[in-house]
Design a protein around this motif. Structure first.
Motif, PDB file in Angstrom:
ATOM      1  N   HIS A   1      -3.873  -7.234  -2.846  1.00 47.18           N
ATOM      2  CA  HIS A   1      -3.142  -6.906  -1.620  1.00 47.18           C
ATOM      3  C   HIS A   1      -4.036  -6.179  -0.616  1.00 47.18           C
ATOM      4  O   HIS A   1      -3.879  -6.347   0.598  1.00 47.18           O
ATOM      5  CB  HIS A   1      -1.913  -6.055  -1.956  1.00 47.18           C
ATOM      6  CG  HIS A   1      -0.770  -6.852  -2.500  1.00 47.18           C
ATOM      7  ND1 HIS A   1       0.156  -7.479  -1.685  1.00 47.18           N
ATOM      8  CD2 HIS A   1      -0.396  -7.147  -3.768  1.00 47.18           C
ATOM      9  CE1 HIS A   1       1.051  -8.108  -2.424  1.00 47.18           C
ATOM     10  NE2 HIS A   1       0.734  -7.921  -3.698  1.00 47.18           N
TER      11      HIS A   1
ATOM     12  N   SER B   1      -5.873  -8.693   1.361  1.00 48.54           N
ATOM     13  CA  SER B   1      -5.043  -9.684   2.038  1.00 48.54           C
ATOM     14  C   SER B   1      -5.052  -9.488   3.561  1.00 48.54           C
ATOM     15  O   SER B   1      -5.127  -8.367   4.064  1.00 48.54           O
ATOM     16  CB  SER B   1      -3.604  -9.585   1.524  1.00 48.54           C
ATOM     17  OG  SER B   1      -2.721 -10.369   2.300  1.00 48.54           O
TER      18      SER B   1
ATOM     19  N   THR C   1       6.869  -2.168  -4.400  1.00 50.43           N
ATOM     20  CA  THR C   1       5.790  -2.923  -3.753  1.00 50.43           C
ATOM     21  C   THR C   1       5.056  -3.828  -4.757  1.00 50.43           C
ATOM     22  O   THR C   1       5.168  -5.047  -4.707  1.00 50.43           O
ATOM     23  CB  THR C   1       4.793  -1.970  -3.067  1.00 50.43           C
ATOM     24  OG1 THR C   1       4.388  -0.937  -4.003  1.00 50.43           O
ATOM     25  CG2 THR C   1       5.424  -1.315  -1.847  1.00 50.43           C
TER      26      THR C   1
ATOM     27  N   ASP D   1       0.861  -6.698   4.237  1.00 51.07           N
ATOM     28  CA  ASP D   1      -0.173  -6.008   3.468  1.00 51.07           C
ATOM     29  C   ASP D   1      -1.025  -5.126   4.367  1.00 51.07           C
ATOM     30  O   ASP D   1      -1.400  -4.009   3.979  1.00 51.07           O
ATOM     31  CB  ASP D   1      -1.055  -7.014   2.724  1.00 51.07           C
ATOM     32  CG  ASP D   1      -0.340  -7.643   1.541  1.00 51.07           C
ATOM     33  OD1 ASP D   1       0.429  -6.931   0.876  1.00 51.07           O
ATOM     34  OD2 ASP D   1      -0.545  -8.846   1.285  1.00 51.07           O
TER      35      ASP D   1
END
Length: 317
Positions: free
Chosen positions: A298, A301, A104, A306
């Motif tokens: 993230h 986001s 990730t 995400d």
């Protein structure tokens, strides 16, 4: 004990022979042999036995190799910190990364780190904690990004929590037990799991025993890498247990299913794991800072991937 003796000892242990150690150290075989014999003589203990296949270390030798690695690592770290004070960011950084982070956040973290410290030699391990623990112990690894179960949080390790993540039983898409709703429906299935040598009982308790369930030990295959675990889940129809986000991570999307079981599982904690009383070098702290920045970016986001990822994650820092 002298530095060149410890270097000869560690190199011999890592290469398996005096000849190979001599090549690695750019010394003659006679010089390496002399250093080892002087070390044995000083300790008045047998440290190794020469065989046709190489060197076999005695119990005394194995203990000394472990401590010698730590000494050499600390000296390497001291040199790195002195170089940093001179404004020279050089040296080596070894980090263990739990597989789901590698799938990730890791690529962005590495790019950010390389931009800030381009002269640091970076070495990364796909590091399930069973792999990371012995490397942390002997100083080969600076730190690990992973999960240490509370029962394993002994005086030798320290943890800096980063985030909580939910866990789930995972099977391949289309598995015959994909619609199971209880762990008791899965006791006749084969399982593949990963745990440290001292983590078996803690994992069994979390997954089975506290839910009054028992699975036969012969049904469990202990996998030491994500690739092996993945193949056994996808091609041998085995069940596993791990971060729920794997079912929504891009690499596994549409391939793994997180089962919606009635039994609850405690969230696990992703942490920076180090040897207790050890300090992070400037390079190690930089890598950790890059990781935090990427995670936070993230988490803020609005992108769909995400949002799906952070349905099962909670940032702690």
């Amino acid at each position: 004990m002298k530095l060149h003796q410890l270097q000869a000892l560690v190199s011999s242990a890592e290469t398996g022979s005096i000849r190979a150690a001599a090549r690695a150290l750019n010394l003659s075989q006679a010089a390496v042999t002399k250093a080892l014999r002087e070390l044995e003589s000083a300790q008045q203990l047998p440290l190794f036995v020469r065989t046709a296949s190489g060197l076999n270390f005695t119990e005394y030798g194995k203990v000394l190799v472990t401590h010698a690695r730590l000494v050499l690592k600390q000296l390497e770290r001291a040199q790195t910190e002195l170089d940093e004070l001179r404004g020279q960011h050089r040296g080596r950084l070894c980090v263990g990364v739990t597989p789901w982070v590698a799938l990730t956040f890791l690529p962005e973290v590495v790019l950010a780190f390389r931009e800030r410290m381009p002269d640091i030699q970076l070495e990364l391990f796909e590091s399930l904690m069973a792999v990371a623990q012995p490397l942390l112990r002997d100083g080969s690894m600076d730190f690990a990004i992973g999960q240490l179960h509370p029962t394993q949080a002994s005086p030798e390790f320290a943890c800096q929590p980063l985030l909580d993540y939910q866990t789930a039983v995972l099977v391949r898409q289309g598995h015959p037990c994909q619609d199971a709703r209880s762990i008791h429906d899965l006791l006749e299935q084969n399982w593949t799991l990963n745990y440290a040598p001292d983590g078996h009982d803690a994992l069994m308790h979390e997954l089975f025993w506290r839910h009054h369930a028992q699975v036969a030990e012969q049904r469990i295959v202990r996998a030491q890498s994500l690739a092996i675990l993945q193949m056994l889940v996808e091609r041998a129809d085995m069940c596993t247990w791990g971060p729920a986000l794997l079912s929504s991570a891009p690499f596994f999307l549409g391939r793994l299913v997180a089962l919606d079981l009635k039994e609850p599982f405690e969230p696990r904690q992703l942490s920076i794991v180090t040897r207790r009383n050890g300090s992070l070098s400037q390079a190690a702290q930089c890598f950790a800072d890059c990781l935090l920045q990427v995670i936070r970016r993230h988490a803020r986001s609005a992108k769909k991937p995400d949002r799906a990822l952070f349905e099962t994650l909670r940032v702690l820092v």
